[in-house]
Write an enzyme that holds these catalytic residues in place. Structure first.
Site, short mmCIF file in Angstrom:
data_model
loop_
_atom_site.label_atom_id
_atom_site.label_comp_id
_atom_site.label_asym_id
_atom_site.label_seq_id
_atom_site.Cartn_x
_atom_site.Cartn_y
_atom_site.Cartn_z
N CYS A 143 6.50 -14.14 41.50
CA CYS A 143 5.73 -12.90 41.43
C CYS A 143 6.13 -11.98 42.59
O CYS A 143 5.62 -12.09 43.70
CB CYS A 143 4.23 -13.19 41.47
SG CYS A 143 3.23 -11.70 41.26
N CYS A 146 3.38 -9.77 43.99
CA CYS A 146 2.42 -10.49 44.84
C CYS A 146 3.01 -10.83 46.20
O CYS A 146 2.35 -10.70 47.22
CB CYS A 146 2.00 -11.79 44.18
SG CYS A 146 1.76 -11.69 42.41
N ASP A 147 4.24 -11.31 46.20
CA ASP A 147 4.79 -11.92 47.42
C ASP A 147 5.85 -11.08 48.13
O ASP A 147 6.23 -11.38 49.26
CB ASP A 147 5.41 -13.28 47.08
CG ASP A 147 4.38 -14.26 46.53
OD1 ASP A 147 3.20 -14.11 46.89
OD2 ASP A 147 4.75 -15.15 45.76
P1 FAD Z 1 -4.96 -18.20 35.65
O1 FAD Z 1 -5.00 -17.86 37.07
O2 FAD Z 1 -3.66 -18.49 35.01
O3 FAD Z 1 -5.94 -19.43 35.44
C1 FAD Z 1 -6.11 -20.06 34.23
C2 FAD Z 1 -6.69 -21.44 34.49
O4 FAD Z 1 -7.11 -22.00 33.26
C3 FAD Z 1 -5.68 -22.42 35.09
O5 FAD Z 1 -6.26 -23.10 36.15
C4 FAD Z 1 -5.40 -23.40 33.96
O6 FAD Z 1 -5.15 -24.70 34.44
C5 FAD Z 1 -6.72 -23.35 33.18
N1 FAD Z 1 -6.52 -23.73 31.79
C6 FAD Z 1 -5.45 -23.41 31.00
N2 FAD Z 1 -5.59 -23.97 29.79
C7 FAD Z 1 -6.77 -24.67 29.82
C8 FAD Z 1 -7.45 -25.50 28.88
N3 FAD Z 1 -6.95 -25.71 27.65
N4 FAD Z 1 -8.62 -26.08 29.24
C9 FAD Z 1 -9.13 -25.86 30.49
N5 FAD Z 1 -8.53 -25.10 31.42
C10 FAD Z 1 -7.36 -24.52 31.09
N6 FAD Z 1 -2.11 -11.62 41.63
C11 FAD Z 1 -2.60 -10.77 42.55
O7 FAD Z 1 -3.42 -9.91 42.20
N7 FAD Z 1 -2.25 -10.86 43.86
C12 FAD Z 1 -1.39 -11.80 44.32
O8 FAD Z 1 -1.08 -11.83 45.52
C13 FAD Z 1 -0.86 -12.73 43.37
N8 FAD Z 1 0.00 -13.70 43.76
C14 FAD Z 1 0.54 -14.55 42.82
C15 FAD Z 1 1.45 -15.51 43.24
C16 FAD Z 1 1.99 -16.38 42.32
C17 FAD Z 1 2.99 -17.42 42.80
C18 FAD Z 1 1.63 -16.29 40.94
C19 FAD Z 1 2.22 -17.25 39.93
C20 FAD Z 1 0.74 -15.33 40.52
C21 FAD Z 1 0.19 -14.44 41.46
N9 FAD Z 1 -0.70 -13.44 41.08
C22 FAD Z 1 -1.24 -12.58 42.01
C23 FAD Z 1 -1.09 -13.27 39.67
C24 FAD Z 1 -2.48 -13.88 39.47
O9 FAD Z 1 -2.50 -15.16 40.02
C25 FAD Z 1 -2.83 -13.92 37.98
O10 FAD Z 1 -2.71 -12.62 37.44
C26 FAD Z 1 -4.25 -14.41 37.79
O11 FAD Z 1 -4.44 -15.64 38.42
C27 FAD Z 1 -4.57 -14.54 36.31
O12 FAD Z 1 -5.85 -15.04 36.22
P2 FAD Z 1 -6.43 -15.74 34.91
O13 FAD Z 1 -7.85 -16.03 35.23
O14 FAD Z 1 -6.12 -14.92 33.73
O15 FAD Z 1 -5.61 -17.08 34.71
#
Ligand code: FAD
Ligand code: NDP
Length: 330
Positions: A143, A146-147
């Site tokens: 990302c 992000c980083d």
């Molecule tokens: P996710 O964070 O993807 O969480 C989904 C969760 O659901 C996971 O824990 C997964 O295990 C769980 N899950 C999936 N399937 C199932 C299932 N069937 N049953 C139960 N649980 C399940 N964004 C920023 O704004 N600032 C930053 O600095 C930033 N840094 C980042 C750095 C990295 C390395 C990465 C990869 C991403 C970064 N992001 C950042 C992006 C941000 O993390 C994502 O946009 C955000 O986390 C998305 O949130 P979400 O709730 O949609 O899903």
């Protein structure tokens, strides 16, 4: 177990939905997953170090601290959090049915709910090249937005892998900090839209490396210092000095467990009515990266978690009003 609202997923989208649903007295149940999609409970933020762009934390906050705080806030208002992965759902009739991954399919009763919020996120694709495990988050990231601003990347040469819009956008973004940015494209053309590709190609700080695979991450034991490149046509290899390697080779939305019961685009992202969290099935809502392949940020995921909870609340109110109306007719 039956709940009015069940949330699947534990990133910023899932927990924000839980906070709103809990404060609306809906006693939500949240399945946080057990390394679902290869990511720990808390979501993608658990895989990063500093988060500097989530409002409210002017000094920045680590990804793990932020996810801990989100979880704490969900629990404070009465969310029941279950550390299990949902492996299967049946959305064909109400209440909706959900099966936990470790449940015995034959004998175990499913959990049920009246409204379901899907916030299972997406997983950034990686190449799993040699050196990746050692230098992940020590020069390697999935990302750039992000980083990219981290001190280790400032005024240093960096490489982005990929040929799509993300690669072009991220490479262009990184030019703000880097001394130079390389884009390693595995064939002789971009997949990106013309406008994004041209912007990157014409940028004075960007060099496109066509027909190039990145085959190894090398470093000094602490941080990344080089990558090994392989020419896709000749097979020749050489080292390139870089302090950062960013994957931009696409994401996989965590939607396989839905087994095509909801509409998705061709890459598996859930489709919702634009401007809402509504999926094609009434009572099923989507939030966060599982339906957003464009912005993919913690704050946008949190915002859409709020939308999903408010949409679910309205749906349940309408259900209740309908039930009263039916009862009064009898
Ligand atoms: P996710 O964070 O993807 O969480 C989904 C969760 O659901 C996971 O824990 C997964 O295990 C769980 N899950 C999936 N399937 C199932 C299932 N069937 N049953 C139960 N649980 C399940 N964004 C920023 O704004 N600032 C930053 O600095 C930033 N840094 C980042 C750095 C990295 C390395 C990465 C990869 C991403 C970064 N992001 C950042 C992006 C941000 O993390 C994502 O946009 C955000 O986390 C998305 O949130 P979400 O709730 O949609 O899903
Ligand atoms: P894409 O799937 O569009 O592109 C992925 C890129 O990574 C392709 O160039 C692909 O190569 C390459 N790739 C895939 N696997 C490998 C591998 N193993 N090794 C090397 N290269 C690999 O993903 P994006 O994230 O770029 O975009 C996703 C969607 O989001 C698209 O619809 C895009 O238009 C959209 N988007 C729009 C933006 C905007 O408009 N501002 C910004 C970012 C994304 P190949 O082409 O050879 O398959």
């Amino acid at each position: 177990m039956h709940s009015k609202v069940t949330i699947i997923g534990s990133g910023p989208a899932g927990h924000t939905a839980a906070i709103y649903a809990a404060r609306a007295n809906l006693q939500p149940v949240l399945f946080e997953g057990m390394m679902a999609g290869g990511v720990a409970p808390g979501g993608q933020l658990t895989t990063t170090t500093e988060v500097e762009n989530f409002p409210g934390f002017p000094e920045g906050i680590t990804g793990s601290e932020l996810t801990d705080k989100l979880r704490e806030q969900s629990e404070r208002f009465g969310t029941e959090i279950i550390t299990e992965t949902i492996s299967r759902v049946d959305l064909s009739e109400r209440p909706f049915k959900l099966w936990r991954e470790d449940a015995d399919a034959e004998s175990d009763e499913p959990d049920t709910c009246d409204a379901l919020i899907i916030a299972t996120g997406a997983t950034a694709k990686r190449l799993n090249i040699n050196g990746e495990e050692q230098y992940w988050q020590r020069g390697m990231s999935a990302c750039a937005v992000c980083d990219g601003a981290a001190p280790i990347f400032r005024n240093k040469p960096l490489v982005v892998i990929g040929g799509g819009d993300s690669a072009c956008e991220e490479a262009t973004f990184l030019t703000k900090y880097a001394s130079h940015v390389y884009i390693a494209v595995r064939r002789d053309a971009f997949r990106a839209s013309d406008i994004m590709a041209k912007r990157a190609e014409n940028h004075p700080k960007i060099t496109v490396l066509w027909n190039t695979h990145v085959t190894e991450a090398k470093g000094n034991g602490k941080v990344l210092t080089h990558v090994e490149l392989k020419d896709a046509k000749t097979g020749e290899t050489r080292d390139l000095e870089v302090s950062g390697l960013f994957y931009a080779i696409g994401h996989t939305p965590n939607t396989a467990f839905l087994a095509s019961q909801l509409d998705t685009d061709e890459t598996g992202y859930l489709l919702v009515t634009p401007g809402t969290s509504l999926t094609k099935i009434k009572g099923v809502f989507a939030a966060g990266d599982v339906h957003d392949k464009r912005y993919r940020q913690a704050i946008t995921a949190a915002g859409s978690g709020c939308m999903a909870a408010l949409d679910a609340e309205k749906y349940l109110e309408d259900l209740e009003a309908q039930a009263h109306e039916n009862a009064s007719k009898l």
